[in-house]
Design a protein around this motif. Sequence first.
Motif, PDB file in Angstrom:
ATOM      1  N   GLU A  30       0.832  -1.202   0.000  1.00  0.00           N
ATOM      2  CA  GLU A  30       0.000   0.000   0.000  1.00  0.00           C
ATOM      3  C   GLU A  30       0.871   1.258   0.000  1.00  0.00           C
ATOM      4  OE1 GLU A  30      -3.220  -0.144  -0.325  1.00  0.00           O
ATOM      5  OE2 GLU A  30      -3.407  -2.303  -0.004  1.00  0.00           O
ATOM      6  N   HIS A  31       0.337   2.311  -0.610  1.00  0.00           N
ATOM      7  CA  HIS A  31       0.966   3.627  -0.549  1.00  0.00           C
ATOM      8  C   HIS A  31      -0.154   4.651  -0.730  1.00  0.00           C
ATOM      9  CE1 HIS A  31       0.716   3.875  -4.996  1.00  0.00           C
ATOM     10  NE2 HIS A  31       1.052   2.590  -4.954  1.00  0.00           N
ATOM     11  N   GLY A  49      -1.031   6.349  -3.040  1.00  0.00           N
ATOM     12  CA  GLY A  49      -1.727   6.279  -4.312  1.00  0.00           C
ATOM     13  C   GLY A  49      -2.735   5.152  -4.399  1.00  0.00           C
ATOM     14  N   THR A  50      -2.717   4.218  -3.434  1.00  0.00           N
ATOM     15  CA  THR A  50      -3.644   3.078  -3.478  1.00  0.00           C
ATOM     16  C   THR A  50      -4.794   3.190  -2.499  1.00  0.00           C
ATOM     17  OG1 THR A  50      -2.398   1.780  -1.834  1.00  0.00           O
ATOM     18  CG2 THR A  50      -1.767   1.527  -4.151  1.00  0.00           C
ATOM     19  N   VAL A  51      -4.711   4.132  -1.561  1.00  0.00           N
ATOM     20  CA  VAL A  51      -5.686   4.133  -0.469  1.00  0.00           C
ATOM     21  C   VAL A  51      -6.941   4.947  -0.763  1.00  0.00           C
ATOM     22  CG1 VAL A  51      -3.913   3.760   1.259  1.00  0.00           C
ATOM     23  CG2 VAL A  51      -4.606   6.096   0.716  1.00  0.00           C
ATOM     24  N   TYR A 104      -8.064   1.338   0.077  1.00  0.00           N
ATOM     25  CA  TYR A 104      -6.924   0.438  -0.089  1.00  0.00           C
ATOM     26  C   TYR A 104      -6.947  -0.218  -1.473  1.00  0.00           C
ATOM     27  CZ  TYR A 104      -6.334   1.205   4.915  1.00  0.00           C
ATOM     28  OH  TYR A 104      -6.173   1.787   6.133  1.00  0.00           O
ATOM     29  N   SER A 105      -5.964  -1.037  -1.738  1.00  0.00           N
ATOM     30  CA  SER A 105      -5.812  -1.627  -3.065  1.00  0.00           C
ATOM     31  C   SER A 105      -6.797  -2.761  -3.313  1.00  0.00           C
ATOM     32  CB  SER A 105      -4.380  -2.137  -3.251  1.00  0.00           C
ATOM     33  OG  SER A 105      -4.074  -3.090  -2.245  1.00  0.00           O
ATOM     34  N   GLU A 106      -7.231  -3.431  -2.246  1.00  0.00           N
ATOM     35  CA  GLU A 106      -8.167  -4.545  -2.373  1.00  0.00           C
ATOM     36  C   GLU A 106      -9.169  -4.504  -1.214  1.00  0.00           C
ATOM     37  OE1 GLU A 106      -6.592  -8.422  -3.092  1.00  0.00           O
ATOM     38  OE2 GLU A 106      -4.806  -7.657  -4.120  1.00  0.00           O
ATOM     39  N   ARG A 165      -9.005  -3.455   3.175  1.00  0.00           N
ATOM     40  CA  ARG A 165      -9.888  -2.515   3.874  1.00  0.00           C
ATOM     41  C   ARG A 165     -10.639  -3.233   4.998  1.00  0.00           C
ATOM     42  NH1 ARG A 165     -14.794   1.256   1.340  1.00  0.00           N
ATOM     43  NH2 ARG A 165     -14.870   2.686   3.109  1.00  0.00           N
ATOM     44  N   SER A 182      -0.082  -4.644   7.154  1.00  0.00           N
ATOM     45  CA  SER A 182      -1.261  -4.245   6.380  1.00  0.00           C
ATOM     46  C   SER A 182      -2.204  -3.340   7.157  1.00  0.00           C
ATOM     47  CB  SER A 182      -2.015  -5.490   5.888  1.00  0.00           C
ATOM     48  OG  SER A 182      -1.221  -6.227   4.969  1.00  0.00           O
TER      49      SER A 182
END
Length: 210
Positions: A51-52, A54-56, A64-66, A70, A103
Amino acid sequence: MSKLLVIVGSTRPTRASDRVVPWVMARAAAHAGFEVELADLRDWPLPLFAEHFGTVGDINDPTYSEPIVRAWNKKVKESDAFLIVTPEYNHSVTGALKNALDSVWLSFGFRNKPVGAIGYSTGIGGGIRAIEHLSQMLVESEAVPLRHAAVVPFVDRAFDEAGEPADPMTDVSLQVLLDDLAWWSTTLDKARAEGELTPGVFRIRAAAQA
């Protein structure tokens, strides 16, 4: 009543934690201080942490990315206290457990909450080196790792056919841990309700930008 999340840190098919967890859950459920829930990392197949910002998505309500990332952050965030059951791999915790801790990012789900550890091993150590390493990780998460832990050495013969500890002191150590966890959970819940400081990383960043 405090919401206690029991996290099972091993996902190995032949894991010995299946001997330990029923005992832990039974004692925790019998304790008057907790509403207990199990979080088996087998049921949480989290992606490797990447995660960064840009993904959240929205920093105030991260996606989040997925979805599972979350959901994991939400599960930890809504809990008041934690028990982590861990074996010892190469003097540390499992990769799955480390990844699950990593995570919990941006939600500060462990922040200002107590965490107890239960270690086990097939040898004499009882996972104590994994617990020591785990404490360092939890401090970085701004959690409150407890001094007392429960350790189960020689786990293959630590419980009888009914699932009861062969050594009465094993039960005593878990009871002490649960009592400490309940006290800290109540104390920290009151402190959080009275107001928390902004996480230090944000305060430092703000000072650097000022």
